[in-house]
Design a protein around this motif. Structure first.
Motif, short mmCIF file in Angstrom:
data_model
loop_
_atom_site.label_atom_id
_atom_site.label_comp_id
_atom_site.label_asym_id
_atom_site.label_seq_id
_atom_site.Cartn_x
_atom_site.Cartn_y
_atom_site.Cartn_z
N UNK A 1 0.85 -1.18 0.00
CA UNK A 1 0.00 0.00 0.00
C UNK A 1 0.89 1.24 0.00
N UNK A 2 0.66 2.13 -0.93
CA UNK A 2 1.47 3.34 -1.03
C UNK A 2 0.60 4.55 -0.76
N UNK A 3 1.19 5.54 -0.11
CA UNK A 3 0.52 6.82 0.10
C UNK A 3 1.06 7.79 -0.93
N UNK A 4 0.19 8.33 -1.74
CA UNK A 4 0.61 9.25 -2.78
C UNK A 4 -0.20 10.53 -2.73
N UNK A 5 0.48 11.63 -2.98
CA UNK A 5 -0.23 12.90 -3.12
C UNK A 5 -0.63 13.05 -4.58
N UNK A 6 -1.91 12.95 -4.82
CA UNK A 6 -2.40 13.14 -6.18
C UNK A 6 -2.49 14.63 -6.46
N UNK A 7 -2.05 15.07 -7.62
CA UNK A 7 -2.10 16.49 -7.94
C UNK A 7 -3.53 16.97 -8.16
N UNK A 8 -3.71 18.26 -8.12
CA UNK A 8 -5.02 18.84 -8.44
C UNK A 8 -5.42 18.39 -9.84
N UNK A 9 -6.67 17.96 -9.98
CA UNK A 9 -7.11 17.31 -11.20
C UNK A 9 -8.55 17.68 -11.54
N UNK A 10 -8.84 17.73 -12.82
CA UNK A 10 -10.20 17.93 -13.30
C UNK A 10 -10.70 16.62 -13.90
N UNK A 11 -11.93 16.23 -13.55
CA UNK A 11 -12.51 15.01 -14.09
C UNK A 11 -13.87 15.29 -14.68
N UNK A 12 -14.25 14.45 -15.64
CA UNK A 12 -15.61 14.42 -16.17
C UNK A 12 -16.30 13.23 -15.52
N UNK A 13 -17.39 13.49 -14.82
CA UNK A 13 -18.03 12.45 -14.02
C UNK A 13 -19.47 12.23 -14.48
N UNK A 14 -19.82 10.97 -14.68
CA UNK A 14 -21.20 10.62 -15.05
C UNK A 14 -21.73 9.59 -14.06
N UNK A 15 -22.86 9.89 -13.43
CA UNK A 15 -23.47 8.98 -12.46
C UNK A 15 -24.27 7.89 -13.17
N UNK A 16 -24.30 6.72 -12.56
CA UNK A 16 -25.14 5.65 -13.06
C UNK A 16 -25.52 4.74 -11.90
N UNK A 17 -26.55 3.96 -12.07
CA UNK A 17 -27.01 3.05 -11.02
C UNK A 17 -26.98 1.63 -11.55
N UNK A 18 -27.01 0.69 -10.60
CA UNK A 18 -27.08 -0.71 -10.99
C UNK A 18 -25.74 -1.42 -10.90
N UNK A 19 -25.66 -2.51 -11.64
CA UNK A 19 -24.49 -3.38 -11.55
C UNK A 19 -23.23 -2.70 -12.06
N UNK A 20 -22.09 -3.15 -11.56
CA UNK A 20 -20.80 -2.60 -12.01
C UNK A 20 -19.87 -3.75 -12.38
N UNK A 21 -20.27 -4.52 -13.36
CA UNK A 21 -19.39 -5.54 -13.89
C UNK A 21 -18.71 -5.01 -15.15
N UNK A 22 -17.87 -5.84 -15.76
CA UNK A 22 -17.10 -5.35 -16.91
C UNK A 22 -18.01 -4.88 -18.04
N UNK A 23 -19.10 -5.59 -18.26
CA UNK A 23 -20.01 -5.23 -19.36
C UNK A 23 -20.64 -3.86 -19.13
N UNK A 24 -21.17 -3.64 -17.93
CA UNK A 24 -21.83 -2.36 -17.66
C UNK A 24 -20.83 -1.22 -17.61
N UNK A 25 -19.63 -1.48 -17.08
CA UNK A 25 -18.63 -0.42 -17.05
C UNK A 25 -18.20 -0.02 -18.45
N UNK A 26 -18.01 -0.99 -19.32
CA UNK A 26 -17.64 -0.66 -20.69
C UNK A 26 -18.75 0.14 -21.37
#
Length: 277
Positions: free
Chosen positions: A208-233
């Motif tokens: 386990x490593x402790x890392x300082x992640x830099x300030x970052x911008x992300x594009x985030x989309x919410x979803x509900x339900x299962x999170x298997x490989x098929x739904x994530x793709x």
């Protein structure tokens, strides 16, 4: 992004051939246990230390058996030494302890017909505890990775204290070159609570490593339900189509943010794209 490190640096990660999927992802450890009521988790109040210890042992065994039953469906083995961390996390989650949410600033929100298509968010630099696991399946990598992070949260650290749960728990998935499947290497990441950001307890687990992640911008989309490989793709492809500009974000790795019980009918997840630097 380095395939063996933590994300949110705007770089590209390594690829690999992905395998394995299931009805839900292997991060079973956050809220499946909330089906246990406080009455089930409480002490009998007999006042006798021997009886209390016996009941605590029975409680640990019951919770461990529950975890093992759930994990078995994902081909994950929960070892005996997880009994105490499981009890600690369950008791705190069902008690007065409040989960801390990773702070961010909302930059913009794209909506269509009342539906939020995505949010653009700014996350300030912060310390995260991360572990990268490569197992035979995607679910196994997540499951085993989180169990080790959970030990760190539950006293397996230099201070020997319970650190507190934060949400979301992030998992970094990497795609192979054609972006049609996931790599088996999965990074599980835990945001250090605010009161531990300045002087973080050191993990006793050397992986386990402790890392300082830099300030970052992300594009985030919410979803509900299962999170298997098929739904994530599917979610990755959906957000890519909405943004319609691969130059905006890193395309070799993506982040799944988990907020609620993976067994719940309407659980909340997000898919995150990291904006290129």
């Amino acid at each position: 992004m380095d395939a063996g490190g933590c994300p949110l640096n705007g770089g590209d990660g390594g690829g690999g051939e992905g395998r394995g999927s299931g009805p839900q992802h292997g991060m079973i450890t956050l809220e499946d246990l909330e089906s246990f009521s406080e009455d089930q988790l409480s002490d009998s109040g007999t006042g006798r230390s021997e009886e209390r210890e016996m009941m605590e042992d029975e409680e640990q065994n019951r919770l461990l058996s529950y975890w093992q039953d759930v994990a078995r469906g994902h081909r994950i083995d929960v070892p005996r030494d997880m009994a105490e961390p499981i009890q600690q996390l369950t008791t705190n989650n069902n008690g007065t302890h409040q989960r801390e949410t990773v702070p961010f600033t909302l930059i913009s929100r794209k909506e269509k017909c009342g539906e939020v298509l995505y949010e653009k968010r700014y996350y300030d630099k912060a310390l995260w505890a991360c572990i990268t696991i490569t197992e035979d399946t995607y679910e196994q990598s997540i499951g085993y990775g989180f169990m080790r992070i959970m030990k760190y949260i539950c006293q397996h650290n230099s201070l020997g204290i319970y650190l507190g749960m934060t949400i979301p728990i992030l998992t970094v998935v990497r795609t192979e070159e054609a972006h049609s499947s996931f790599s088996r290497a999965v990074t599980v990441a835990y945001y250090l609570p605010l009161n531990h950001q300045a002087q973080p307890p050191q993990p006793l687990d050397p992986d386990i490593v402790l890392e300082e992640w830099p300030a970052t911008t992300v594009y985030s989309r919410a979803f509900t339900g299962a999170t298997n490989e098929t739904t994530l793709m599917t979610q990755i492809n959906t957000l890519a189509e909405i943004l319609d500009s691969p130059r905006l974000y890193v395309t070799s790795s993506f982040i799944v943010a988990g907020y609620t019980n993976p067994a719940a009918a309407n659980r909340v997840n997000e898919i995150w794209f990291i904006q290129r630097q």
